[in-house]
Design a protein around this motif. Structure first.
Motif, PDB file in Angstrom:
ATOM      1  N   MET A  74       0.849  -1.173   0.000  1.00 48.90           N
ATOM      2  CA  MET A  74       0.000   0.000   0.000  1.00 48.90           C
ATOM      3  C   MET A  74       0.894   1.235   0.000  1.00 48.90           C
ATOM      4  O   MET A  74       1.750   1.388   0.858  1.00 48.90           O
ATOM      5  N   LYS A  75       0.693   2.085  -0.968  1.00 45.03           N
ATOM      6  CA  LYS A  75       1.487   3.300  -1.097  1.00 45.03           C
ATOM      7  C   LYS A  75       0.609   4.503  -0.749  1.00 45.03           C
ATOM      8  O   LYS A  75      -0.357   4.792  -1.440  1.00 45.03           O
ATOM      9  N   ILE A  76       0.953   5.171   0.358  1.00 43.19           N
ATOM     10  CA  ILE A  76       0.210   6.346   0.799  1.00 43.19           C
ATOM     11  C   ILE A  76       1.188   7.504   0.921  1.00 43.19           C
ATOM     12  O   ILE A  76       2.280   7.347   1.459  1.00 43.19           O
ATOM     13  N   SER A  77       0.788   8.657   0.436  1.00 37.36           N
ATOM     14  CA  SER A  77       1.542   9.886   0.662  1.00 37.36           C
ATOM     15  C   SER A  77       0.726  10.725   1.637  1.00 37.36           C
ATOM     16  O   SER A  77      -0.500  10.798   1.526  1.00 37.36           O
ATOM     17  N   ILE A  78       1.396  11.323   2.568  1.00 38.06           N
ATOM     18  CA  ILE A  78       0.699  12.174   3.534  1.00 38.06           C
ATOM     19  C   ILE A  78       1.404  13.521   3.561  1.00 38.06           C
ATOM     20  O   ILE A  78       2.627  13.588   3.688  1.00 38.06           O
ATOM     21  N   THR A  79       0.639  14.571   3.386  1.00 39.68           N
ATOM     22  CA  THR A  79       1.231  15.899   3.323  1.00 39.68           C
ATOM     23  C   THR A  79       1.658  16.348   4.714  1.00 39.68           C
ATOM     24  O   THR A  79       1.130  15.870   5.725  1.00 39.68           O
ATOM     25  N   PRO A  80       2.618  17.271   4.779  1.00 39.08           N
ATOM     26  CA  PRO A  80       3.038  17.786   6.091  1.00 39.08           C
ATOM     27  C   PRO A  80       1.879  18.374   6.904  1.00 39.08           C
ATOM     28  O   PRO A  80       1.824  18.200   8.115  1.00 39.08           O
ATOM     29  N   LYS A  81       0.952  19.063   6.246  1.00 35.40           N
ATOM     30  CA  LYS A  81      -0.198  19.622   6.967  1.00 35.40           C
ATOM     31  C   LYS A  81      -1.043  18.517   7.588  1.00 35.40           C
ATOM     32  O   LYS A  81      -1.538  18.655   8.707  1.00 35.40           O
ATOM     33  N   ALA A  82      -1.216  17.424   6.875  1.00 36.28           N
ATOM     34  CA  ALA A  82      -1.996  16.307   7.410  1.00 36.28           C
ATOM     35  C   ALA A  82      -1.266  15.677   8.588  1.00 36.28           C
ATOM     36  O   ALA A  82      -1.886  15.340   9.602  1.00 36.28           O
ATOM     37  N   LYS A  83       0.048  15.505   8.495  1.00 38.95           N
ATOM     38  CA  LYS A  83       0.818  14.950   9.610  1.00 38.95           C
ATOM     39  C   LYS A  83       0.695  15.837  10.847  1.00 38.95           C
ATOM     40  O   LYS A  83       0.514  15.338  11.961  1.00 38.95           O
ATOM     41  N   GLN A  84       0.789  17.140  10.658  1.00 33.33           N
ATOM     42  CA  GLN A  84       0.661  18.065  11.784  1.00 33.33           C
ATOM     43  C   GLN A  84      -0.725  17.949  12.420  1.00 33.33           C
ATOM     44  O   GLN A  84      -0.850  17.917  13.645  1.00 33.33           O
ATOM     45  N   PHE A  85      -1.764  17.896  11.601  1.00 29.63           N
ATOM     46  CA  PHE A  85      -3.124  17.787  12.112  1.00 29.63           C
ATOM     47  C   PHE A  85      -3.310  16.485  12.892  1.00 29.63           C
ATOM     48  O   PHE A  85      -3.844  16.479  14.001  1.00 29.63           O
ATOM     49  N   ILE A  86      -2.863  15.370  12.326  1.00 30.07           N
ATOM     50  CA  ILE A  86      -3.025  14.069  12.981  1.00 30.07           C
ATOM     51  C   ILE A  86      -2.256  14.043  14.300  1.00 30.07           C
ATOM     52  O   ILE A  86      -2.791  13.617  15.329  1.00 30.07           O
ATOM     53  N   LEU A 112      -9.951  16.789   6.865  1.00 29.34           N
ATOM     54  CA  LEU A 112      -8.942  15.845   6.432  1.00 29.34           C
ATOM     55  C   LEU A 112      -9.522  15.139   5.214  1.00 29.34           C
ATOM     56  O   LEU A 112     -10.674  14.679   5.254  1.00 29.34           O
ATOM     57  N   ILE A 113      -8.763  15.071   4.131  1.00 30.38           N
ATOM     58  CA  ILE A 113      -9.259  14.425   2.921  1.00 30.38           C
ATOM     59  C   ILE A 113      -8.304  13.326   2.473  1.00 30.38           C
ATOM     60  O   ILE A 113      -7.110  13.390   2.732  1.00 30.38           O
ATOM     61  N   VAL A 114      -8.866  12.330   1.828  1.00 31.25           N
ATOM     62  CA  VAL A 114      -8.078  11.256   1.226  1.00 31.25           C
ATOM     63  C   VAL A 114      -8.382  11.272  -0.262  1.00 31.25           C
ATOM     64  O   VAL A 114      -9.524  11.081  -0.674  1.00 31.25           O
ATOM     65  N   LEU A 115      -7.365  11.539  -1.035  1.00 33.98           N
ATOM     66  CA  LEU A 115      -7.504  11.529  -2.489  1.00 33.98           C
ATOM     67  C   LEU A 115      -6.966  10.195  -2.967  1.00 33.98           C
ATOM     68  O   LEU A 115      -5.771   9.929  -2.886  1.00 33.98           O
ATOM     69  N   SER A 116      -7.853   9.338  -3.402  1.00 28.63           N
ATOM     70  CA  SER A 116      -7.498   7.969  -3.750  1.00 28.63           C
ATOM     71  C   SER A 116      -6.961   7.873  -5.159  1.00 28.63           C
ATOM     72  O   SER A 116      -7.418   8.563  -6.062  1.00 28.63           O
ATOM     73  N   GLY A 117      -6.003   6.978  -5.347  1.00 33.53           N
ATOM     74  CA  GLY A 117      -5.510   6.658  -6.677  1.00 33.53           C
ATOM     75  C   GLY A 117      -6.473   5.745  -7.414  1.00 33.53           C
ATOM     76  O   GLY A 117      -6.337   5.517  -8.604  1.00 33.53           O
ATOM     77  N   ARG A 118      -7.474   5.235  -6.685  1.00 35.08           N
ATOM     78  CA  ARG A 118      -8.484   4.360  -7.280  1.00 35.08           C
ATOM     79  C   ARG A 118      -9.292   5.140  -8.308  1.00 35.08           C
ATOM     80  O   ARG A 118      -9.632   6.298  -8.101  1.00 35.08           O
ATOM     81  N   LYS A 119      -9.566   4.520  -9.405  1.00 32.89           N
ATOM     82  CA  LYS A 119     -10.329   5.171 -10.467  1.00 32.89           C
ATOM     83  C   LYS A 119     -11.711   5.546  -9.966  1.00 32.89           C
ATOM     84  O   LYS A 119     -12.411   4.752  -9.371  1.00 32.89           O
ATOM     85  N   ASN A 120     -12.075   6.791 -10.222  1.00 32.86           N
ATOM     86  CA  ASN A 120     -13.370   7.309  -9.812  1.00 32.86           C
ATOM     87  C   ASN A 120     -13.975   8.018 -11.015  1.00 32.86           C
ATOM     88  O   ASN A 120     -13.384   8.951 -11.532  1.00 32.86           O
ATOM     89  N   ASN A 121     -15.135   7.599 -11.434  1.00 33.52           N
ATOM     90  CA  ASN A 121     -15.773   8.178 -12.608  1.00 33.52           C
ATOM     91  C   ASN A 121     -16.477   9.493 -12.322  1.00 33.52           C
ATOM     92  O   ASN A 121     -17.010  10.112 -13.221  1.00 33.52           O
ATOM     93  N   ASN A 122     -16.472   9.923 -11.077  1.00 32.81           N
ATOM     94  CA  ASN A 122     -17.133  11.161 -10.715  1.00 32.81           C
ATOM     95  C   ASN A 122     -16.376  12.333 -11.343  1.00 32.81           C
ATOM     96  O   ASN A 122     -15.172  12.437 -11.232  1.00 32.81           O
ATOM     97  N   SER A 123     -17.085  13.242 -11.989  1.00 32.56           N
ATOM     98  CA  SER A 123     -16.435  14.362 -12.651  1.00 32.56           C
ATOM     99  C   SER A 123     -16.342  15.594 -11.768  1.00 32.56           C
ATOM    100  O   SER A 123     -15.811  16.609 -12.174  1.00 32.56           O
ATOM    101  N   CYS A 124     -16.846  15.511 -10.559  1.00 31.06           N
ATOM    102  CA  CYS A 124     -16.803  16.644  -9.649  1.00 31.06           C
ATOM    103  C   CYS A 124     -15.352  16.983  -9.321  1.00 31.06           C
ATOM    104  O   CYS A 124     -14.535  16.100  -9.095  1.00 31.06           O
ATOM    105  N   GLY A 125     -15.001  18.254  -9.266  1.00 30.73           N
ATOM    106  CA  GLY A 125     -13.639  18.668  -8.983  1.00 30.73           C
ATOM    107  C   GLY A 125     -13.335  18.846  -7.511  1.00 30.73           C
ATOM    108  O   GLY A 125     -12.252  19.293  -7.150  1.00 30.73           O
ATOM    109  N   PHE A 154      -6.995   3.433  -0.357  1.00 27.90           N
ATOM    110  CA  PHE A 154      -5.707   3.983   0.032  1.00 27.90           C
ATOM    111  C   PHE A 154      -4.580   3.625  -0.922  1.00 27.90           C
ATOM    112  O   PHE A 154      -3.450   4.051  -0.723  1.00 27.90           O
ATOM    113  N   GLU A 155      -4.876   2.854  -1.951  1.00 32.48           N
ATOM    114  CA  GLU A 155      -3.839   2.505  -2.918  1.00 32.48           C
ATOM    115  C   GLU A 155      -3.437   3.764  -3.681  1.00 32.48           C
ATOM    116  O   GLU A 155      -4.261   4.393  -4.340  1.00 32.48           O
ATOM    117  N   GLU A 156      -2.178   4.151  -3.529  1.00 35.18           N
ATOM    118  CA  GLU A 156      -1.630   5.366  -4.151  1.00 35.18           C
ATOM    119  C   GLU A 156      -2.415   6.612  -3.751  1.00 35.18           C
ATOM    120  O   GLU A 156      -2.606   7.530  -4.536  1.00 35.18           O
TER     121      GLU A 156
END
Length: 113
Positions: free
Chosen positions: A1-13, A89-102, A73-75
């Motif tokens: 499982m490859k997860i990237s976590i931003t510095p802001k997220a680390k600080q919040f957690i 706190l948001i998780v932007l998944s590498g999983r394909k999502n057909n939703n076109s919302c930005g 959580f993959e990528e």
């Protein structure tokens, strides 16, 4: 499982774990599922120990991820947004999502923490 976590997220957690009186074994249980305008919903809680079926992910902070949430959580990128109108706190998944919302797009400065 490859997860990237931003510095802001680390600080919040880290801040949330400290505020909840967490010990070194504590972490944030992070649940992601379908739904919401961005295609995913996110829920979290600070807990002392993971549940038996949780996967533990560590990189400066501990995340406990339920087995059923692992595909999201993959990528994935975990990011924290704090503005005058929202804090989340948001998780932007590498999983394909057909939703076109930005809504699930990271702000331009996400790499700078």
């Amino acid at each position: 499982m490859k997860i990237s976590i931003t510095p802001k997220a680390k600080q919040f957690i880290s801040r949330m774990i400290r505020m909840c009186g967490g010990t070194k074994s504590a972490g944030m249980r992070l649940i992601v599922g379908e739904g919401g305008c961005s295609g995913f919903t996110t829920d979290f809680s600070v807990v002392e120990e993971p549940q038996q079926s949780d996967t533990i992910w560590e990189d400066g902070v501990r995340l406990f991820i339920p087995k059923e949430c692992l595909p999201y959580f993959e990528e994935a990128i975990v990011h924290f947004i704090e503005t005058p109108t929202e804090t989340r706190l948001i998780v932007l998944s590498g999983r394909k999502n057909n939703n076109s919302c930005g809504c699930s797009s990271l702000p331009p400065d996400h790499s700078n923490g």
